[in-house]
Design a protein around this motif. Structure first.
Motif, mmCIF file in Angstrom:
data_model
loop_
_atom_site.group_PDB
_atom_site.id
_atom_site.type_symbol
_atom_site.label_atom_id
_atom_site.label_comp_id
_atom_site.label_asym_id
_atom_site.label_seq_id
_atom_site.Cartn_x
_atom_site.Cartn_y
_atom_site.Cartn_z
ATOM 1 N N VAL B 14 -7.797 -0.563 7.365
ATOM 2 C CA VAL B 14 -8.188 -1.904 7.803
ATOM 3 C C VAL B 14 -8.802 -2.627 6.623
ATOM 4 C CG1 VAL B 14 -9.714 -3.238 9.315
ATOM 5 C CG2 VAL B 14 -8.642 -1.138 10.159
ATOM 6 N N LYS B 15 -8.398 -3.854 6.411
ATOM 7 C CA LYS B 15 -9.019 -4.670 5.366
ATOM 8 C C LYS B 15 -9.145 -6.090 5.892
ATOM 9 C CE LYS B 15 -10.626 -5.893 1.424
ATOM 10 N NZ LYS B 15 -11.906 -5.357 0.947
ATOM 11 N N THR B 16 -10.363 -6.596 5.925
ATOM 12 C CA THR B 16 -10.548 -7.968 6.402
ATOM 13 C C THR B 16 -11.116 -8.824 5.289
ATOM 14 O OG1 THR B 16 -12.710 -7.312 7.230
ATOM 15 C CG2 THR B 16 -10.934 -7.415 8.830
ATOM 16 N N PHE B 17 -10.678 -10.062 5.285
ATOM 17 C CA PHE B 17 -11.268 -11.075 4.424
ATOM 18 C C PHE B 17 -11.889 -12.102 5.350
ATOM 19 C CE2 PHE B 17 -7.654 -9.437 1.960
ATOM 20 C CZ PHE B 17 -8.356 -8.967 0.878
ATOM 21 N N PRO B 18 -12.801 -12.919 4.848
ATOM 22 C CA PRO B 18 -13.416 -13.915 5.729
ATOM 23 C C PRO B 18 -12.347 -14.667 6.519
ATOM 24 C CG PRO B 18 -14.464 -13.946 3.594
ATOM 25 C CD PRO B 18 -13.360 -12.940 3.521
ATOM 26 N N GLY B 19 -12.363 -14.514 7.814
ATOM 27 C CA GLY B 19 -11.433 -15.253 8.656
ATOM 28 C C GLY B 19 -10.063 -14.625 8.843
ATOM 29 N N VAL B 20 -9.734 -13.622 8.071
ATOM 30 C CA VAL B 20 -8.401 -13.028 8.168
ATOM 31 C C VAL B 20 -8.506 -11.510 8.283
ATOM 32 C CG1 VAL B 20 -6.085 -13.050 7.175
ATOM 33 C CG2 VAL B 20 -7.776 -14.721 6.400
ATOM 34 N N ARG B 21 -7.722 -10.940 9.180
ATOM 35 C CA ARG B 21 -7.621 -9.493 9.237
ATOM 36 C C ARG B 21 -6.311 -9.156 8.528
ATOM 37 N NH1 ARG B 21 -10.771 -6.041 12.175
ATOM 38 N NH2 ARG B 21 -9.840 -4.063 12.794
ATOM 39 N N ALA B 22 -6.398 -8.926 7.221
ATOM 40 C CA ALA B 22 -5.180 -8.801 6.413
ATOM 41 C C ALA B 22 -4.432 -7.510 6.742
ATOM 42 C CB ALA B 22 -5.521 -8.857 4.930
ATOM 43 N N LEU B 23 -5.170 -6.428 6.975
ATOM 44 C CA LEU B 23 -4.545 -5.159 7.354
ATOM 45 C C LEU B 23 -5.265 -4.669 8.589
ATOM 46 C CD1 LEU B 23 -4.245 -3.332 3.932
ATOM 47 C CD2 LEU B 23 -2.426 -4.444 5.219
ATOM 48 N N ASP B 24 -4.492 -4.302 9.595
ATOM 49 C CA ASP B 24 -5.090 -3.959 10.872
ATOM 50 C C ASP B 24 -4.602 -2.575 11.293
ATOM 51 O OD1 ASP B 24 -6.399 -4.021 13.193
ATOM 52 O OD2 ASP B 24 -5.363 -5.752 14.042
ATOM 53 N N GLY B 25 -5.231 -1.568 10.747
ATOM 54 C CA GLY B 25 -4.884 -0.204 11.155
ATOM 55 C C GLY B 25 -3.502 0.240 10.717
ATOM 56 N N VAL B 26 -3.217 0.103 9.433
ATOM 57 C CA VAL B 26 -1.896 0.489 8.941
ATOM 58 C C VAL B 26 -1.859 1.984 8.614
ATOM 59 C CG1 VAL B 26 -0.230 0.206 7.075
ATOM 60 C CG2 VAL B 26 -1.414 -1.785 7.994
ATOM 61 N N SER B 27 -0.875 2.687 9.184
ATOM 62 C CA SER B 27 -0.697 4.106 8.885
ATOM 63 C C SER B 27 0.759 4.349 8.546
ATOM 64 C CB SER B 27 -1.039 4.969 10.110
ATOM 65 O OG SER B 27 -2.316 4.648 10.587
ATOM 66 N N PHE B 28 1.009 4.970 7.422
ATOM 67 C CA PHE B 28 2.344 5.511 7.186
ATOM 68 C C PHE B 28 2.266 6.538 6.080
ATOM 69 C CE2 PHE B 28 4.089 3.632 3.285
ATOM 70 C CZ PHE B 28 3.259 2.557 3.078
ATOM 71 N N GLU B 29 3.356 7.262 5.872
ATOM 72 C CA GLU B 29 3.294 8.322 4.877
ATOM 73 C C GLU B 29 4.520 8.298 3.992
ATOM 74 O OE1 GLU B 29 2.969 11.543 7.735
ATOM 75 O OE2 GLU B 29 5.067 12.010 7.329
ATOM 76 N N VAL B 30 4.328 8.779 2.788
ATOM 77 C CA VAL B 30 5.419 8.862 1.825
ATOM 78 C C VAL B 30 5.559 10.318 1.419
ATOM 79 C CG1 VAL B 30 6.276 8.071 -0.390
ATOM 80 C CG2 VAL B 30 4.861 6.562 0.976
ATOM 81 N N ARG B 31 6.765 10.863 1.568
ATOM 82 C CA ARG B 31 6.970 12.265 1.206
ATOM 83 C C ARG B 31 7.279 12.373 -0.280
ATOM 84 N NH1 ARG B 31 11.477 12.500 5.568
ATOM 85 N NH2 ARG B 31 10.234 12.095 7.434
ATOM 86 N N ALA B 32 7.088 13.562 -0.789
ATOM 87 C CA ALA B 32 7.437 13.805 -2.183
ATOM 88 C C ALA B 32 8.939 13.593 -2.349
ATOM 89 C CB ALA B 32 7.056 15.222 -2.581
ATOM 90 N N GLY B 33 9.315 12.887 -3.387
ATOM 91 C CA GLY B 33 10.720 12.740 -3.702
ATOM 92 C C GLY B 33 11.476 11.766 -2.827
ATOM 93 N N GLU B 34 10.781 10.953 -2.070
ATOM 94 C CA GLU B 34 11.523 9.955 -1.296
ATOM 95 C C GLU B 34 11.226 8.550 -1.821
ATOM 96 O OE1 GLU B 34 10.882 9.035 2.765
ATOM 97 O OE2 GLU B 34 8.719 8.861 2.584
ATOM 98 N N VAL B 35 12.189 7.651 -1.586
ATOM 99 C CA VAL B 35 11.938 6.245 -1.847
ATOM 100 C C VAL B 35 11.664 5.592 -0.508
ATOM 101 C CG1 VAL B 35 12.867 4.081 -2.682
ATOM 102 C CG2 VAL B 35 13.409 6.204 -3.871
#
Lengths: 336, 513
Positions: B14-35
């Motif tokens: 989560v990342k908020t700036f004054p007045g904006v919730r720029a990121l709201d609970g973002v979850s994901f994963e990157v495996r080794a060797g993948e694009v």
């Protein structure tokens, strides 16, 4: 360090020409040097050339530090006041009764205190610029007024005279053919040239001024980095104050008035950009010498002092215009 | 699904700036060797997420796990030491320094006493540049390189560290096709070494070529992760904007009038060379090409901001000399510039004052500016362009991108131009307003303006233009009518390959660099 002091008459013409394009101020230095050698009877005397070096060294020392600060994209207007503070402190402290029976050693704590004051003011300037984000121009403009005020408070508007004659003897001494003050300046110039061109701190100085965001992205700690450069210019302002007061054997509260302007003039003449990111010590050296030679030469020609100012102002603008013409991006440049 | 621990796992960032919730609970994963491609519209939170990853922002909540170990990255150097390297989209280079110094910026190798170890620096950089097939050396100064080569310098930074995660933010925006091939090879090399790649791009075809999985962000939330092999562009687009969006190709037959602007053999140093075209009243002429193809510079020349080195500009049948913007405006040329906030608007002024800026000299009542006259002009274009602002007193910095752009367009319409040049009309504008701006451009042409649109977005050019001119490295490679253009021949034309009717493109920019 032949390259620091080499004149533009290097053997390979194309190389020399390119060097001159990068440091056009040295062409100007050569021209005025030759002009005054012929136009006045005494300019080319060894005695006078030594004079030029000593006169130049005061502005020159400060200009070394100012080059770093200006490549950073900052500026320091408080150097003249810092110079006066360091000079007053040094000359006063050596006469303190505590050190009365230290003999010539009484100079040591005095000089150290003067230098420390300069470094402290530089650190204060830098920390305020870092922590508040206020423009360096404003911060050091405030420091210029405030420190000058402090000098008057401290000295109670009095001039101080150096009681220890070793102090003023030092200012008049020589090492071989060169005046000691000139030697100090040359050694410092070489040191700062190496710092700027060969060390990590020096290269980071260009990065911070050239693209601050890139520097931050690359993990350079921009704030502390700038503080170090402000401390360096503070140190050199104090050192210049001490060397200047050894020449006179005294300090006055008005010492170093307008010096910030002369220093900035010299650095800009030497090719450092006000916006930061570009500049070097070789250019600054040229800028300092250009001003020194012009002032000395016109003095010998008995040009009235006020006209000297008019001429120097004109030359500043003319040289920078010429530089802009030489270094234009080309005819396709955006015209705004 | 995961047989082993992923190289990078984001948990509820989560990342908020004054007045904006720029990121709201973002979850994901990157495996080794993948694009792992990351997609989302402007403002969806991609760049904020990347800055969190690179240690430039601290998340307000959530956790970053690298190779199974939770990490806190307080600055870019710590991120690098954790093996996370961000390749910036905007070039993050110091212009007056050498290539080598820029690649190792912040971490120049040292000898004793803080001296730079030039020998080892130049050796290491030479190896990296070799691997990237770069034709410049470690000592080359950045400001002598073309934009594409600068981008390669940026990419070279990925190879300086033992990277575990490399984030590419729009890396191909300014690369030529050959350079893209090199970049994709590099990415595959990194993949083979088990590095996880996060790849941000708007170019669907690239994403489908190179990625293994695709994650989509919208409004700061994670909308889903798809296996690339099992999805298609339509599904991804739907995730991205919440509805299916297929731009119509422009099918209208324009009702064209006289030639409003003709350009013959126009050149400007090494920026562009021998440009010739005609623009008629009532048509939209699209200019498509890569960044650095010379389109913006051409527009600036037509608007009098650059002086051409050769060629003629003919306006309404007679040759024109345009040596300043004042002259351009007087002769009926207007330019809506590329960068709205820096070049188009005075952000700290209100809507009305921005709109009347070019004609304020004529809007006088006695010695003063005529308030009523100004407001009348603003009201007229507010209604005509459907500008949504609470009042003319609103400062333009508080308007949305779409409304800001309309203010700029209104400003120039108020000058009654014959030729309206619009550079990147919808950059940084959300999808809904984009369509509105596109319709507006079509409508302006229909009402008799000669409109020149410069755009780097292919769907946009295809959508609004009656004819399209493709440029490559300062030259026109091909002119298309709406009927004959398709995505393939357009891409070929702007990459300087394929059958160009405008002659073989000479790489001017490359030569000069």
């Amino acid at each position: 360090m032949a390259q620091v002091l080499s004149t533009p008459t290097a053997p390979r013409l194309s190389g020399a020409f390119r060097w001159l394009l990068r440091h056009p101020i040295w062409g100007f230095v050569a021209v005025v040097f030759i002009f005054f050698s012929f136009a006045t009877a005494h300019f080319f005397d060894v005695q006078n050339l030594q004079n030029v070096l000593v006169q130049t060294s005061t502005i020159g020392l400060i200009a070394l530090g100012m080059t770093l600060v200006m490549i950073n994209g900052n500026i320091d207007l408080s150097v003249g006041a810092t110079l006066a503070l360091a000079a007053s402190l040094t000359v006063d402290i050596m006469g303190w009764p505590v050190f009365a029976d230290w003999g010539n050693w009484q100079l040591l704590p005095a000089v150290l205190a003067g230098l420390a004051a300069g470094v402290a003011i530089g650190a204060l300037n830098g920390i305020i610029v870092w922590k508040t984000g206020v423009d360096a121009f404003i911060v050091t403009l405030g420091a210029m007024l405030g420190v000058r005020g402090l000098v008057f408070v401290y000295t109670e508007e009095q001039s101080f005279y150096a009681m220890n004659f070793a102090y003023s003897d030092f200012g008049a001494s020589s090492i071989g053919p060169l005046p000691t003050l000139a030697v100090i300046f040359i050694v410092c110039a070489i040191a700062i040239h190496l710092l700027l061109s060969q060390t990590v701190h020096g290269r980071n100085t260009y990065a911070v001024g050239g693209n601050r965001e890139a520097a931050v992205n690359a993990g350079i700690r921009v704030g502390p980095h700038m503080v170090v450069n402000f401390m360096i210019v503070g140190f050199f302002a104090a050192l210049a104050g001490i060397t200047l007061s050894t020449q006179m054997g005294a300090s006055t509260p008005n010492l170093g008035r307008d010096y910030e302007l002369w220093v900035i003039t010299a650095v800009v003449l030497g090719g450092t950009k006000l916006t930061g990111g570009a500049g070097n010590i070789i250019g600054t050296l040229g800028g300092v010498l250009a001003i020194g030679i012009l002032r000395n030469g016109m003095n010998l020609m008995q040009v009235p002092a006020f006209y000297v100012l008019v001429i120097l102002g004109t030359i500043l603008i003319a040289v920078l215009f010429l530089d802009k013409q030489l270094n234009r991006k080309g005819e396709e440049e955006l015209r705004l | 699904m995961t047989e082993s621990e992923p190289t990078l796992r984001l948990e509820g960032i989560v990342k908020t700036f004054p007045g904006v919730r720029a990121l709201d609970g973002v979850s994901f994963e990157v495996r080794a060797g993948e694009v792992h491609a990351l997609l989302g519209e402007n403002g969806a939170g991609k760049s904020t997420l990347m800055k969190v990853l690179a240690g430039m922002y601290q998340p307000d909540a959530g956790q970053i796990v690298v190779s199974g170990r939770p990490v806190v990255m307080r600055n870019p150097i710590e991120a690098k030491h954790n093996g996370v390297i961000l390749i910036h989209q905007e070039l993050s280079l110091a212009e007056e320094m050498s290539v080598a110094e820029n690649i190792f910026l912040g971490e120049l190798p040292r000898r004793r006493w803080g001296f730079v170890d030039w020998k080892s620096l130049h050796e290491r950089v030479a190896t990296i540049l070799d691997k990237l097939n770069c034709d410049f050396g470690p000592r080359t100064r950045i400001d002598t390189l073309s934009i594409a080569k600068k981008q390669m310098v940026e990419i070279a930074r990925a190879l300086t560290h033992q990277a575990r995660i490399v984030v590419f933010d729009e890396p191909t925006a300014s690369l030529t096709d050959q350079e893209k091939v090199v970049l994709f090879d590099i990415i595959r090399d990194l993949q083979r070494d088990g590095v996880g790649i996060v790849y941000i791009s708007h170019r669907m075809e690239e994403i489908f070529t190179i990625s293994n999985r695709i994650s989509v962000l919208r409004d700061g939330t994670h909308r889903g992760t798809l296996e690339t092999a099992e999805t298609d562009e339509d599904e991804v687009t739907r995730l991205m904007i919440g509805r299916s969006l297929s731009y119509e190709r422009n099918r209208e037959a324009p009702d064209v009038g006289d030639v409003a602007l003709a350009v013959e053999g126009l050149s400007c140093g090494r920026l562009f060379d021998d440009i010739g075209f005609e623009l008629r009243a009532g048509e939209v002429l699209g200019f498509y090409g890569l960044v650095g193809a010379g389109r913006t510079e051409l527009a600036e020349t037509l608007f009098g901001l650059r002086r051409p080195t050769a060629g003629r500009i003919v306006l309404g049948g007679s040759e024109a000399r345009i040596d300043s913007s004042v002259e351009a405006i007087r002769q009926g040329i207007s330019l809506v510039p590329e960068s709205r906030k820096e070049q188009g608007l005075v952000l700290s002024m209100n809507c009305r004052d921005n709109m009347t800026l070019p004609q304020i000299d004529d809007l006088t009542a006695g010695p003063f500016v005529s308030n009523g006259g100004e407001i009348a002009i603003y009201d007229m274009y507010r209604d005509q362009l459907d500008i949504k602002a609470p009042s003319w007193r609103q400062l333009v910095q508080f308007l949305s991108g779409g409304n800001q752009q309309k203010i700029v367009i209104g400003k120039w319409l108020a000058m009654k131009p014959r030729v309206l040049i619009v550079d990147e009309p919808t950059r940084g504008i959300d999808v809904g307003s984009k369509a509105e701006i596109h319709n507006l451009l079509r409508e302006l042409a229909r009402s008799g303006y000669a409109v020149m649109v410069i755009s780097s977005e292919m769907p946009e050019v295809l959508h609004v233009s009656d004819r399209i001119i493709a440029m490559y490295q300062g030259r026109i490679t091909r002119q298309f009518t709406a009927a004959e253009v398709n995505e393939d021949n357009l891409v070929q034309a702007i990459s300087g390959i394929g059958p160009g009717s405008g002659g073989k493109a000479r790489p001017i920019g490359a030569q000069a660099a």
